[in-house]
Enzyme design. Sequence first.
Site, PDB file in Angstrom:
ATOM      1  N   ASP A 360       0.873  -1.179   0.059  1.00 45.43           N
ATOM      2  CA  ASP A 360       0.005  -0.059   0.039  1.00 45.43           C
ATOM      3  C   ASP A 360       1.009   1.125   0.002  1.00 45.43           C
ATOM      4  O   ASP A 360       2.299   1.010   0.251  1.00 45.43           O
ATOM      5  CB  ASP A 360      -0.934   0.130   1.070  1.00 45.43           C
ATOM      6  CG  ASP A 360      -2.123   0.810   0.998  1.00 45.43           C
ATOM      7  OD1 ASP A 360      -2.225   1.700   0.125  1.00 45.43           O
ATOM      8  OD2 ASP A 360      -3.287   0.538   1.595  1.00 45.43           O
ATOM      9  N   GLU A 566     -10.635   6.375   4.622  1.00 41.51           N
ATOM     10  CA  GLU A 566      -9.765   5.872   5.575  1.00 41.51           C
ATOM     11  C   GLU A 566      -9.583   6.243   6.689  1.00 41.51           C
ATOM     12  O   GLU A 566     -10.924   6.301   7.407  1.00 41.51           O
ATOM     13  CB  GLU A 566      -8.001   5.827   4.878  1.00 41.51           C
ATOM     14  CG  GLU A 566      -8.124   5.443   3.612  1.00 41.51           C
ATOM     15  CD  GLU A 566      -6.354   5.395   2.956  1.00 41.51           C
ATOM     16  OE1 GLU A 566      -5.477   4.775   3.527  1.00 41.51           O
ATOM     17  OE2 GLU A 566      -6.381   5.759   1.906  1.00 41.51           O
TER      18      GLU A 566
END
Length: 677
Positions: A360, A566
């Site tokens: 990521d 997020e």
Amino acid sequence: MQSLSYLLHTLGLLLLCYAVSANKEPLENAKYKDPKEPLEVRIKNLMSHMTLEEKIGQMIQVERANATTEVIKNHFIGTIQYLSEHCCKPTRILKCFRVMCAGSAFSGGGSVPAPNASPEAWMEMVNEMQKAALSTRLGIPIIYGIDAVHGHNNAYNATIFPHNIGLGVTRQVPYRESNFQMLNIVSLLLYASIRDPGLVKRIGEATALEVRATGIQYVFAPCIAVCRDPRWGRCYESYSEDHRIVQQMTEIIPGLQGDLPTGQKGVPFVAGKTKVAACAKHFVGDGGTLRGMNANDTVVNSNGLLDIHMPAYYDAVNKGVATVMVSYSSLNGLKMHANKKLITGFLKNKLKFKGIVISDFLGVDQITTPIHANYSHSVHAAITAGLDMFMGSSNLTELIEDITSQVKRNLIPMSRIDDAVERIMRVKFTMGLFEAPMADHSLANKLGCKEHREVAREAVRKSVVLLKNGENADKPLLPLPKKANKILVAGTHADNLGYQCGGWTITWQGLNANNLTIGTTILAAVNNTVDPTTKVVYDQNPDANFVKFGGFDYAIVVVGETPYAERFGDSTNLTIAEPGPSTIGNVCGSVKCVVVVVSGRPVVMQPYISSIDALVAAWLPGTEGQGVADVVFGDYGFTGKLARTWFRTVDQLPMNVGDPHYDPLYPFGFGLVTKPN
């Protein structure tokens, strides 16, 4: 000493280039350039021509902004003369430095060539990078990646589909309610988990075309997390709390990539220039973190891991997913980016995954706390765990030097570097990038086209869930009559495309804006749908007297969450945004009302239920708000069924179907069904 070290380092680079040049096969006749050669032959041949630096370069994915700056010029300054003579065209030497170090480039959330950029502007940007890559010694094309988690969400005028939480609700056929009541709990769960993977596959096909319309070949989607706690800020990226629904929705992968040819189970596959490489994420357990905190620790035994969080990865690998992204989260205290047992032992060895394992964004930097502390350790841990490609880096020069140094000191085995590069080349060759690296301008008209918007509108009407419809079945409020004297539309979310689309739309966190892209708000959809003689009055937050004495036949109140992504969406209270509650109170106390909730997860609704006549969960429907009006006014019936539990209070969380303390406001699989007019 510094001068001697510099000279030795430069000499090492030259010797590596020389060693590769010992391969006597002329590059112009190299087998890797011949598409008629078998895939594995092409991979091995290309590898035989590569220096260590070129191999390491393929393992790096650079953010778009950095890919156009001299981020690694100093690293190669000692080899400028050699590289200009042997590796790159002299006229492109500086750009060569920038791109030869990267096997891939990408756009982060909101990273665009220009505001409201056209497809042509996107293609020009990607093509410029591709030309630079092709001008290097070996001519290895880059693969350009982007988040396309609910359509091509960074691109202006793209079709924005419902976020995954809504797609998990969709069904191929509606329930027969009488049968629903007769099922036992086991049969009920199986029946309730049957969804509409065919629709999701069509969404994948449309998304692939729109991404290719901007010259991009790789998407960081789908998210196949199993969200077990709606307090998680990424819960809307999850299809369901039930792994069986998530497994069905992996059908988006052949939509994005194309159907695997017969007999090619589990092999990375991308079917040409109208398809894109997909990315199953985030491996593994990201939806099960403690208290739903983003990137937190998932504490689970092996049975829980394999039964809940892992099953969708079996399906993704079997369907030929090209890449898998590793999660920021930890598993029982170990950062997933450093988890060799699961990345190499399970994903690569047990599941036989042959594609790319990618980090990521700055995921390797986050192995340590604070971020980027003891970076050499983090690089070693990630690569030896099985990571093949680094998405971004706090310092590209440091990353390259760390990997190079550790390989030369045998801390990272050369076999591990070769494994990573072989996987990267397997995907690039399979995609046909070597034969067709440049953008296809004939696809530009696919961005936001009418056909795709119709698919999105269908997805919206199938993804909304009717939770309440009058006090009893004899007095339903929905569907609403199109012909009325005067109706009220209220709420902050009724005429706000940014709220309607949510996070990961144009920017990373989304926007509070009605002009962020092209689409239809719910208010506009209401105006499009009602009879021409019906007067529609819009007031975001009317006072009670205005409603009481306004002479309205009924009201539609649209409220919900404001956009987030997020960690910024992690929430301990899960309330709808103000003035939503006061709007519900002012409107629903005085006139018949339907409340439409626009949110990325279930939110607190119990205090308002008694005053609401009808309640609709619209999730984050995207640009095609007309799909909401389609069912509210009865052109189509409600068919959606909850793919996750709707809690009463946050004190119950985490609470998922099958838990011993299960006492929801609306249970998993619930959803009232209506017939179209």
